[in-house]
Design a protein around this motif. Sequence first.
Motif, PDB file in Angstrom:
ATOM      1  N   UNK A 113      47.314  42.624  36.001  1.00  0.00           N
ATOM      2  CA  UNK A 113      47.621  43.583  37.051  1.00  0.00           C
ATOM      3  C   UNK A 113      48.241  42.833  38.224  1.00  0.00           C
ATOM      4  N   UNK A 114      49.210  43.464  38.923  1.00  0.00           N
ATOM      5  CA  UNK A 114      49.737  42.837  40.141  1.00  0.00           C
ATOM      6  C   UNK A 114      48.583  42.614  41.129  1.00  0.00           C
ATOM      7  N   UNK A 115      48.716  41.613  41.965  1.00  0.00           N
ATOM      8  CA  UNK A 115      47.714  41.270  42.986  1.00  0.00           C
ATOM      9  C   UNK A 115      46.452  40.674  42.376  1.00  0.00           C
ATOM     10  N   UNK A 116      46.434  40.507  41.040  1.00  0.00           N
ATOM     11  CA  UNK A 116      45.251  39.895  40.440  1.00  0.00           C
ATOM     12  C   UNK A 116      45.573  38.448  40.084  1.00  0.00           C
ATOM     13  N   UNK A 117      44.562  37.588  40.077  1.00  0.00           N
ATOM     14  CA  UNK A 117      44.770  36.222  39.635  1.00  0.00           C
ATOM     15  C   UNK A 117      44.632  36.133  38.131  1.00  0.00           C
TER      16      UNK A 117
END
Lengths: 263, 296
Positions: free
Chosen positions: B151-155
């Motif tokens: 997911x975007x914004x996830x590491x």
Amino acid sequence: MRLFWYATMLFLYAPLAVVVLFSFNAANSPARFAGFSLRWYDRLMTNDALLLAFKNSLILGVSSSLIAVVFGAMLGYGMYRFRHWHLHWLVWLIYLPIVMPDVVYGISEMTFFVAMHRNFGIFEPGLSTMILAHVSFQIPFVALLVHSRLLVLDPLLFEACADLYASPLKRLRYFLIPVLWPALLASFLLAFTLSIDDFVISFFTAGPSSTTLPIYIWSAVRKGITPEVNAVAALIIAAVGIAGLAALVYHHVKFRFSHSVKT
Amino acid sequence: MQQIAKQTGQLVAIIGPGVLWIIVFLVLPSLYLISIAFLSNDPYGLPQLPLSLHAFRELAGFGLLGWSPGNLYTLGRSLWQATFATILVILISYPIAYYIATRPVHLRPLMLVLIVVPSWTNQVIRAVGWMNLFSPGTPLANLSAMLGFTEPQMGLFPSQFAVVVGMVYNFLPFMVLPLYAAFERLDHAQVEAARDLFATPMRAFVHAVLPQTLPGLLAGTVLVAVPAFGMFVVPELLGGGRSSMIGNLVARQFADGANWPLGAAGALLMILATLLGLYILRRAARRLSSEREMLL
């Protein structure tokens, strides 16, 4: 092939390089590099908990290694001297600490110390229990190193000692220690490295006031990675890097030397 | 007779302290831990009499609320993550060990040192390095988000992927060194013979290289797979609850979710896995090489 080698080198060194790089980061996040700054190192110097952890690591490493070198060297010498007795149980015993999974190792020590403390009031978790635990995994490495050194010695040397009626003490003073001291020094360094490097066993045997460097980094990381943690880690990486470089230079000099002797 | 008594006395005096130390501070504690596995737990999670096999039933998932597969999932995950990491390590190590063995003699020690040096740093520090690389917003995390893996914004951590990467990173040298030792003694005439017989590279590898490097491969596999199975630090830092392994399950029983007998039962399982690995290694080493025994 060459490309694959470089890719592997990148894989091996990128994580360490990133730690060093971001320890100089002016910003507080590993997402972007916002310029060069030494402020995290400044902060380290005034961090009492960290300095204490450093001191604990040193005390633990030096004292456990000293004990382990003495007992381990005796064990290695015993293995050599009584090698015709075929002491198979001894070999198993020596390999046990090496093959034991570290979590099981640490936890069994912990339960043991806790039980002893509850029932007899001895072995309160702290630096002393950590030293006891560290010595137990250092002894086998020292014993094996000393044993392997003795195996390459000329057995006639031992007979020469006996022929000259050397007392056990004199044999130790004038023969064993001079011959073995490089191996003893090497085993001290190895034992010290093992101690400094150990996290899991220390983690389970530590008391509230005996935090060592790896434990400090561990608990700091659990709260989130910060450039400050990176700075501590970078200092340790630098120490390792210097040791690695020393090993390389040593090898290079030895290689040159052996070549110049041959030609 | 007297001679033997005297020598025995000397033996005891010389090896006594070291042997005693290992027995008191490792053998006895492990036996104590194993015995805990056969006790029942009191309301605080500490061991108490009577003897029972309850801890093993609990390890298999039978709890107060009936059967749940949680622990078995953790066991399976330990096996699967360790296996996967071992396979990756083998795939990387074969070309690397071969490459090193084909370089000029004076370069080889340097290259081996380069492989080993990262493992001289602490396990925790190595995990911190990967946490830095895999944090949200880093180039690697952005790339995987762009490709749709995360997911975007996830590491990239916590995840099973991060755990496997961390384990591969940790254990690479343990495979490269024994494989290199095997490659160094490789009889190239066999490989050339295979090539002369028009073997494809694949067949040349399977019939000429693999049998010769098998002892090294086997030693490396045990050296990697056994500690990988019991890994604690990497899944704890780089993985979350959904990638924890048996080492974490065991450790948890002695910390917050205290249940000492259950933890001890898990520890016993880990000890058995280690002994099994060693047994396989010894059997195979005996069968494969007529050379000196592995132990001493």
